[in-house]
Motif scaffolding. Structure first.
Motif, PDB file in Angstrom:
ATOM      1  N   UNK B  14     -91.146 -36.609 -49.416  1.00 45.70           N
ATOM      2  CA  UNK B  14     -90.323 -37.721 -49.877  1.00 45.70           C
ATOM      3  C   UNK B  14     -89.656 -37.392 -51.205  1.00 45.70           C
ATOM      4  N   UNK B  17     -86.695 -35.348 -50.418  1.00 48.32           N
ATOM      5  CA  UNK B  17     -85.617 -36.154 -49.826  1.00 48.32           C
ATOM      6  C   UNK B  17     -84.915 -36.975 -50.905  1.00 48.32           C
ATOM      7  N   UNK B  18     -85.720 -37.642 -51.755  1.00 51.96           N
ATOM      8  CA  UNK B  18     -85.135 -38.508 -52.780  1.00 51.96           C
ATOM      9  C   UNK B  18     -84.305 -37.702 -53.764  1.00 51.96           C
ATOM     10  N   UNK B  21     -81.112 -36.454 -52.233  1.00 53.70           N
ATOM     11  CA  UNK B  21     -80.181 -37.567 -52.097  1.00 53.70           C
ATOM     12  C   UNK B  21     -79.511 -37.877 -53.440  1.00 53.70           C
ATOM     13  N   UNK B  22     -80.338 -37.975 -54.483  1.00 54.55           N
ATOM     14  CA  UNK B  22     -79.796 -38.284 -55.813  1.00 54.55           C
ATOM     15  C   UNK B  22     -78.836 -37.186 -56.251  1.00 54.55           C
ATOM     16  N   UNK B  25     -75.577 -37.207 -54.151  1.00 55.00           N
ATOM     17  CA  UNK B  25     -74.775 -38.395 -54.458  1.00 55.00           C
ATOM     18  C   UNK B  25     -74.055 -38.218 -55.787  1.00 55.00           C
ATOM     19  N   UNK B  26     -74.786 -37.743 -56.801  1.00 57.45           N
ATOM     20  CA  UNK B  26     -74.150 -37.591 -58.104  1.00 57.45           C
ATOM     21  C   UNK B  26     -73.128 -36.478 -58.110  1.00 57.45           C
ATOM     22  N   UNK B 281     -78.901 -40.047 -66.329  1.00 57.31           N
ATOM     23  CA  UNK B 281     -79.170 -41.017 -65.268  1.00 57.31           C
ATOM     24  C   UNK B 281     -80.019 -40.365 -64.183  1.00 57.31           C
ATOM     25  N   UNK B 285     -83.777 -41.522 -63.133  1.00 56.33           N
ATOM     26  CA  UNK B 285     -84.038 -42.033 -61.785  1.00 56.33           C
ATOM     27  C   UNK B 285     -85.090 -41.174 -61.091  1.00 56.33           C
ATOM     28  N   UNK B 288     -88.539 -42.013 -62.673  1.00 63.40           N
ATOM     29  CA  UNK B 288     -89.079 -43.305 -62.252  1.00 63.40           C
ATOM     30  C   UNK B 288     -89.488 -43.245 -60.783  1.00 63.40           C
ATOM     31  N   UNK B 289     -88.651 -42.600 -59.942  1.00 66.74           N
ATOM     32  CA  UNK B 289     -89.042 -42.584 -58.534  1.00 66.74           C
ATOM     33  C   UNK B 289     -90.278 -41.707 -58.323  1.00 66.74           C
ATOM     34  N   UNK B 292     -93.136 -43.891 -59.078  1.00 68.03           N
ATOM     35  CA  UNK B 292     -93.321 -44.842 -57.988  1.00 68.03           C
ATOM     36  C   UNK B 292     -93.996 -44.180 -56.788  1.00 68.03           C
ATOM     37  N   UNK B 293     -93.546 -42.963 -56.448  1.00 72.40           N
ATOM     38  CA  UNK B 293     -94.106 -42.299 -55.271  1.00 72.40           C
ATOM     39  C   UNK B 293     -95.564 -41.907 -55.497  1.00 72.40           C
ATOM     40  N   UNK B 296     -97.562 -45.001 -55.032  1.00 71.41           N
ATOM     41  CA  UNK B 296     -97.693 -45.333 -53.614  1.00 71.41           C
ATOM     42  C   UNK B 296     -98.742 -44.470 -52.932  1.00 71.41           C
TER      43      UNK B 296
END
Lengths: 264, 315
Positions: B14, B17-18, B21-22, B25-26, B281, B285, B288-289, B292-293, B296
């Protein structure tokens, strides 16, 4: 006792929602001062009969601004939930009904996004799209898709092996017809509840984003931004912060009670 | 053990993947970093030289892995606006946000579990009704408004703390913790109310179970039945919720930091978003993610320790 309490929640919830809707729509019909009209003589005017909620640091009518702000919060939340539900249903229905590899991959991605707090995801999109009302609707809408997709997928997964679906298949119904006409109506009860909860989360998320200054742009009023402006004058004019805050609480409370009464 | 290992592997996937993605996207939207660093008036030669220097001409996937590896070594790139290392900008802010999240989490547990047990024990009573009505109202308060209310009550009426008077942890740790108590309370209260409701409901549904009747018939007191028998079962959905709430707390701290004027990760994140300072940024991000992971994953593992059915099913 139990049903009484549910009914009580339902009536109170509906009551609060009707009150808020009337408040917003009557406020738009009644000849109130324009929400953006500035009057230096009314700077920090305390609540009175003429200015029920008082005036802010620019002498703008707080009542008109709360009404306008509630209206835009309401619309943004509605748009967000619409995007979330619409794409959530499509993704959830397809993955839940067909399963297979696509389902597996999409659900892994979904899990990854789901583990991500939605406000952070929305911030990520805002930093890419730039601030603004439509950007917030899109950002929050996308952030809300995974939770709806997950719920719809679960329901479709549960229903796809039921007898009525098998019967429909035997009668030669197409997959699309089974999904839309047979299974979808059976998911509505669960969906309705998650729409209500989603609406609440959207109201809170929108308020947070405009509080941070990346939602509705000034001079247009929004509840979150009013709160962040009011913070500087908290001790001087607490009414400036209390009324927008109260509007948010009532909106969330109304829909919260309603969704409570639908729970099993 | 096997279960824990599986969870760790899933978490690592994960994370990839995150971050991918980040990063993509940026990269798609942020445009050419060389132009944002040198301005639009820069000569093509200078731009090209900088692009070579920053390895911008390599394929995206190569750059991604280079960025990821550097990230784990603590090198997060250079801020566009301040021209200093992102890591020096944010490392001393992480303890601030982490302390706030940890304090809110502890407060949430300390408030919700006794209240949940108490209200379920006396359900239908006057106190239960009052608490549940208050609960429903507090649940609807967004964390930044509860922050404003707390500032108003504790700062203006009771005058036991100075709003905006943030104390750095390196100067006065006690003062820092005291100041952090109020924002933590602002985050914890709305979440705690949800936990109260969940625990109360979950305990109430246990009261009708056979094992509870058996426990009573063996001569246990109500407290004995609750603490030794029911709580272990009733707490399971609450733990799932607490894990999810911790995720929200970490994200919610971004907002509450603004209310109390706390210089944590949230404030840099917001200024960097408005400055379009993408390396900062991205780094925040990702941090923080990552937090969070990890949370979890820990919740999943703790859950499997409490409820042996989970890891058993997995085998």
């Amino acid at each position: 006792m139990k049903t009484n309490k549910k009914n009580f929640n339902f009536i109170l919830g509906i009551g609060i929602i009707i009150f808020m809707v009337l408040f917003v729509f009557l406020g738009r019909i009644l000849p109130l001062r324009d929400a953006n009209a500035i009057d230096a003589t009314l700077k920090f005017a305390p609540p009175s009969l003429k200015h029920p909620f008082g005036c802010d640091n620019f002498g703008r009518e707080i009542l008109s601004r709360v009404i306008q702000g509630s209206f835009s919060t309401f619309c943004i939340a509605l748009g967000t939930v619409f995007i979330g539900t619409f794409f959530g249903i499509i993704i959830g229905a397809l993955t839940g009904y067909f399963g297979g590899l696509v389902d597996e991959i999409l659900m892994r991605i979904n899990d990854a996004i789901f583990a991500f707090p939605s406000i952070l995801l929305a911030l990520l999109f805002i930093s890419l799209l730039g601030p603004g009302t439509y950007q917030v609707v899109i950002a929050l809408g996308i952030a809300f898709i995974p939770s709806f997709a997950r719920i719809v997928r679960g329901e479709f997964l549960k229903n796809r092996n039921m007898d009525y679906v098998k019967c429909a298949k035997l009668l030669g119904a197409s997959d699309l017809r089974i999904m839309v006409i047979h299974i979808l109506p059976n998911t509505l009860k669960v969906l309705l509840n998650s729409v209500l909860i989603g609406f609440n989360n959207a109201v809170l998320a929108e308020a947070s984003m405009s509080f941070l200054g990346i939602g509705v742009q000034p001079p247009d009023p929004s509840l979150g931004r009013m709160l962040s402006e009011a913070q500087g004058f908290l001790f001087k004019a607490p009414n400036y912060a209390l009324f927008p805050g109260l509007a948010i609480i009532l909106m969330v409370l109304g829909f919260g009670l309603l969704s409570d009464s639908f729970e099993k | 053990m096997r279960y824990a290992l599986k969870k760790i592997v899933t978490m690592m996937i994960t994370v990839i993947v995150v971050t991918l993605f980040v990063y993509i996207a940026f990269n798609l939207i942020s445009g050419d970093p060389a132009i944002s660093m040198l301005g639009t008036n820069a000569t093509p030669e200078r731009l090209n030289a900088l692009r070579e220097e920053l390895h911008l001409n390599d394929p995206v996937i190569v750059r991604y892995f280079r960025w990821l590896i550097a990230l784990f070594k603590g090198d997060m790139g250079v801020s566009y606006s301040y021209r200093i290392d992102v890591s020096t900008m944010i490392f001393d802010k992480i303890p601030v946000t982490a302390t706030m999240a940890a304090m809110s989490f502890i407060l949430m547990i300390v408030i919700s579990i006794p209240l949940g047990i108490h209200t379920s024990k006396y359900q239908g009573g006057v106190l239960d009704r009052i608490i549940m009505i208050l609960n429903q109202i507090i649940m609807s308060i967004p964390p930044f408004f509860s922050g404003i209310l707390i500032t108003l009550i504790f700062g203006r009426i009771l005058k036991i703390f100075t709003p905006g008077g943030y104390v750095s942890y390196s100067n006065d740790f006690g003062g820092f913790l005291w100041y952090m108590f109020f924002p933590s309370l602002a985050i914890a209260l709305p979440k705690a109310t949800m936990a109260v409701k969940l625990l109360r409901g979950s305990l109430i549904s246990e009261y009708n179970m056979d094992y509870v009747r058996t426990a009573y018939s063996k001569g246990n007191t109500t407290n004995g039945v609750i603490y030794n028998h029911m709580l272990k079962n009733a707490i399971l959905p609450v733990i799932t919720f607490l894990g999810m709430a911790l995720t929200d707390i970490i994200a919610g701290s971004i907002i509450v930091e603004q209310v109390f004027g706390i210089p944590g990760l949230g404030r840099i994140l917001l200024t960097s978003i408005s400055n379009r300072d993408y390396p900062v940024v991205m780094a925040i991000i990702v941090i923080i993610s990552f937090m969070v992971l990890v949370v979890n994953m820990l919740v999943d593992i703790i859950y499997s320790l409490i409820d042996p059915r989970i890891s058993f099913e997995d085998k």
